[in-house]
Enzyme design. Structure first.
Site, PDB file in Angstrom:
ATOM      1  N   ASP A 124      -4.567  -6.195  -7.922  1.00  0.00           N
ATOM      2  CA  ASP A 124      -4.861  -5.607  -6.624  1.00  0.00           C
ATOM      3  C   ASP A 124      -5.208  -4.135  -6.870  1.00  0.00           C
ATOM      4  O   ASP A 124      -5.094  -3.623  -7.993  1.00  0.00           O
ATOM      5  CB  ASP A 124      -3.657  -5.769  -5.693  1.00  0.00           C
ATOM      6  CG  ASP A 124      -4.048  -5.748  -4.211  1.00  0.00           C
ATOM      7  OD1 ASP A 124      -5.166  -5.314  -3.885  1.00  0.00           O
ATOM      8  OD2 ASP A 124      -3.225  -6.169  -3.380  1.00  0.00           O
ATOM      9  N   HIS A 169       0.834  -1.202   0.000  1.00  0.00           N
ATOM     10  CA  HIS A 169       0.000   0.000   0.000  1.00  0.00           C
ATOM     11  C   HIS A 169       0.869   1.253   0.000  1.00  0.00           C
ATOM     12  O   HIS A 169       0.420   2.319  -0.433  1.00  0.00           O
ATOM     13  CB  HIS A 169      -0.916   0.028   1.224  1.00  0.00           C
ATOM     14  CG  HIS A 169      -1.996  -1.008   1.212  1.00  0.00           C
ATOM     15  ND1 HIS A 169      -1.775  -2.315   1.601  1.00  0.00           N
ATOM     16  CD2 HIS A 169      -3.293  -0.936   0.844  1.00  0.00           C
ATOM     17  CE1 HIS A 169      -2.909  -2.993   1.495  1.00  0.00           C
ATOM     18  NE2 HIS A 169      -3.835  -2.188   1.029  1.00  0.00           N
TER      19      HIS A 169
END
Length: 470
Positions: A248, A178
Site C-alpha cells: 500500500d 493512513h
C-alpha cells in the site's frame, strides 16, 4: 535490470497546472529506471497524453496503475463511474459485477492505464471501520468472494491487471492506517475467514495483491505491519500465490511506524513485497535499496525474484486488449437507477411536491483533497425542469463517504447536530453513504440510500426525485 524498477511514484493532476508540475520529478524517476507510476486524477484526454509521453520518454514499456474501485471515472473525468462495490452486491448479479470490472479495464487501457488497483477484497465487518465500508463487496465471506472473483475475471478478461487489496484483510480495523498503525487482535481462525475473498481472488488468477499496513499478532507476533512481515508474506507465497505483491502507499503513517521511509522500503522488499508504491522521496528510496543490496541487507535473490514477477506482469499488461462483451445494463446510469428503484428504507414515502427544497449536510468537507461537489442533484433537477425552492417538499441530502483523513466511520458530531436541525419536517432524506448510517439519521421518516456522493449517484437521485415529484 535496476532495483529501481520496483519503485512506483505517484503522479497527481492539479486543476491549475494539470500534470506539468510533476515533470521534473517524473524525469528524475525515469532516469533512475522506475518500473511505472500510479496516476491520480485528470481529464481522460490529458491522462492519455500523459501515459503516451511517459512511455515515449522512458523508451520502454511501463506498468501504469490507478485506484479504480468505482470505475475509471473514479479518477479520470469523462470515463465511466460505477457505484461502490457494496452497492453492486446489493443487486447480487455476478454478471453486473463482472461487467463493471470489464468496463473499468477497457476504459483504463484506452487512456494507457494497464494495472488497476482493485477490487477491495476486505470484508465489511465492523460499523466502526473508518476506511473500508462501501468499498467492500459484503460482510459475508462467500458473498464477497463470489463478487471479488467476478470483478477480477471481468477486469483481466478485458486486458488490465487486477489487484486484490488489502491482504490479509482490513476488515477488523477501527483505526485508519493512513493515520496510525492498526493492530488487529483477531485469532488466526477469525483471520482465516477474512481471507476467504483473497483465496477466491487467487483462484480467479488475480495478477497482484496489495498488502495492508496493519499488524496481526496472531499471524506474526513481531507486531509489524503485513507490508513488512516476512512471516505473513511468506505464508502467502507458501499457499501458492506467485503474482506481484505490492505495498500500500508508503506515504501512509502505518507503513513507517517509527521507521524512515527508506528503512520501510528496504524492510518491505526484504519481507517479500515486489513493488514499493507511492514513496515521497523516490531518489532516496532508490539509493537505500541499492545500498541495502550492495551490503547484503537485501539479498540479490530477493530482488531477482521481484524483477522476474515484474517482467512477467509487464508482458501480460502490454498485450492488446480484447473487445468488450454484452452489457447487462444500458450504461452505468441505468445501473444506478436500478439501485435507487429499491432504495427506500425505513418508513413509507409520501408523494413529493414541487418545488423541491434541497438541504445539505456534508460530512465529507475538509482534509487534503476536496470531495466531489454536492451540486449534481440540483443541476440534474434543473436540467429536467423541476422547480426548486421553498413551498413544496423538503429533501435533505446527507453525504458521508469513507475518506482517509476522517479517521472514523459515520457522521461527525457537527453533522449529527445539523441532521437534528434539518430532518424534522423534511419529506425525505437521501443518504449518500453506507446503509447502516440510516441508524444515525434522526426520526422515523423515509430514507433513500444512494450509496456514494459520486456524480453518477447524485444524477440518479436527481432523476429519481424528478419522477417522484408532482
Amino acid at each position: 535490470m535496476t532495483v529501481s524498477r520496483l519503485i512506483f511514484p505517484a503522479i497527481r493532476w492539479r486543476d491549475d497546472t494539470g500534470f506539468d508540475h510533476e515533470w521534473e520529478a517524473i524525469g528524475q524517476a525515469l532516469a533512475l529506471g522506475v518500473g511505472g507510476f500510479i496516476i491520480f486524477g485528470g481529464p481522460a484526454e490529458s491522462v492519455l497524453a500523459l501515459t503516451q509521453r511517459l512511455r515515449r520518454e522512458a523508451g520502454r514499456p511501463l506498468l501504469l496503475a490507478a485506484d479504480l474501485e468505482r470505475g475509471a471515472g473514479q479518477q479520470f473525468d469523462g470515463l465511466t463511474q460505477f457505484p461502490p462495490p457494496r452497492a453492486l452486491t446489493a443487486l447480487d448479479r455476478l454478471e453486473v459485477t463482472r461487467w463493471a470490472g470489464a468496463v473499468t479495464a477497457h476504459e483504463a487501457r484506452g487512456v494507457g492505464i494497464n494495472w488497476v488497483f482493485a477490487p477491495v477484497a476486505d470484508l465489511d465487518l465492523l460499523p466502526d471501520n473508518p476506511i473500508i465500508q462501501t468499498r467492500a463487496f459484503a460482510a459475508e465471506p462467500e458473498l464477497a468472494a463470489r463478487h471479488v472473483a467476478a470483478w477480477i475475471e471481468g477486469c483481466q478478461g478485458a486486458g488490465a491487471l487486477a489487484c486484490a487489496k488489502h491482504y490479509p484483510g482490513h476488515a477488523r480495523t477501527t483505526t485508519d492506517s493512513h493515520i496510525t498503525l492498526p493492530v488487529v487482535s483477531a485469532t488466526r481462525e477469525q483471520l482465516a475467514v477474512d481471507q476467504v475473498p483473497f483465496r477466491a481472488a487467487i483462484e480467479a488468477g488475480v495478477a497482484s495483491l496489495m498488502t495492508a499496513h496493519v499488524a496481526y499478532p496472531a499471524l506474526d507476533p513481531a507486531g509489524v505491519p503485513a507490508t513488512l512481515s516476512g512471516t505473513i508474506i511468506g505464508a502467502l507465497r507458501a499457499s501458492g500465490f506467485d503474482g506481484l505483491v505490492v505495498s500500500d502507499a508508503l506515504i501512509m503513517e502505518a507503513a513507517l511506524a517509527g521507521r524512515s521511509e527508506s528503512e520501510a522500503a528496504v524492510a518491505a522488499l526484504a519481507a517479500g513485497v515486489d513493488i514499493i508504491l507511492y514513496p515521497q522521496d523516490t531518489p532516496a528510496i532508490a539509493a537505500a535499496l541499492e545500498t541495502a543490496l550492495a551490503s547484503g541487507q537485501l539479498l540479490a535473490s530477493r530482488v531477482e525474484e521481484a524483477e522476474r514477477r515484474y517482467a512477467r506482469a509487464l508482458r501480460v499488461a502490454e498485450a492488446p486488449p480484447p473487445p468488450l462483451g454484452r452489457a447487462p445494463f444500458d450504461g452505468a446510469p441505468a445501473l444506478a437507477d436500478a439501485l435507487l428503484a429499491a432504495g427506500i428504507t425505513r418508513a413509507r414515502r409520501t408523494p413529493l411536491r414541487a418545488p423541491i427544497e434541497l438541504l445539505t449536510v456534508d460530512d465529507d468537507l475538509g482534509g487534503p483533497y476536496a470531495p466531489v461537489p454536492s451540486d449534481t442533484v440540483a443541476t440534474t433537477l434543473n436540467a429536467l425542469g423541476v422547480q426548486q425552492g421553498a413551498g413544496g417538499s423538503r429533501v435533505v441530502l446527507a453525504f458521508a463517504e469513507p475518506r482517509a483523513w476522517k479517521g472514523r466511520a459515520g457522521f461527525s458530531a457537527a453533522s449529527r447536530d445539523a441532521l437534528e436541525q434539518l430532518v424534522p419536517g423534511s419529506d425525505l432524506v437521501v443518504l449518500f453513504g453506507h446503509p447502516r448510517l440510516v441508524g444515525e439519521i434522526p426520526g422515523e421518516g423515509p430514507v433513500l440510500v444512494a450509496w456514494h456522493r459520486q456524480r453518477l449517484m447524485q444524477a440518479a437521485v436527481g432523476r429519481w426525485l424528478s419522477q417522484q415529484s408532482r
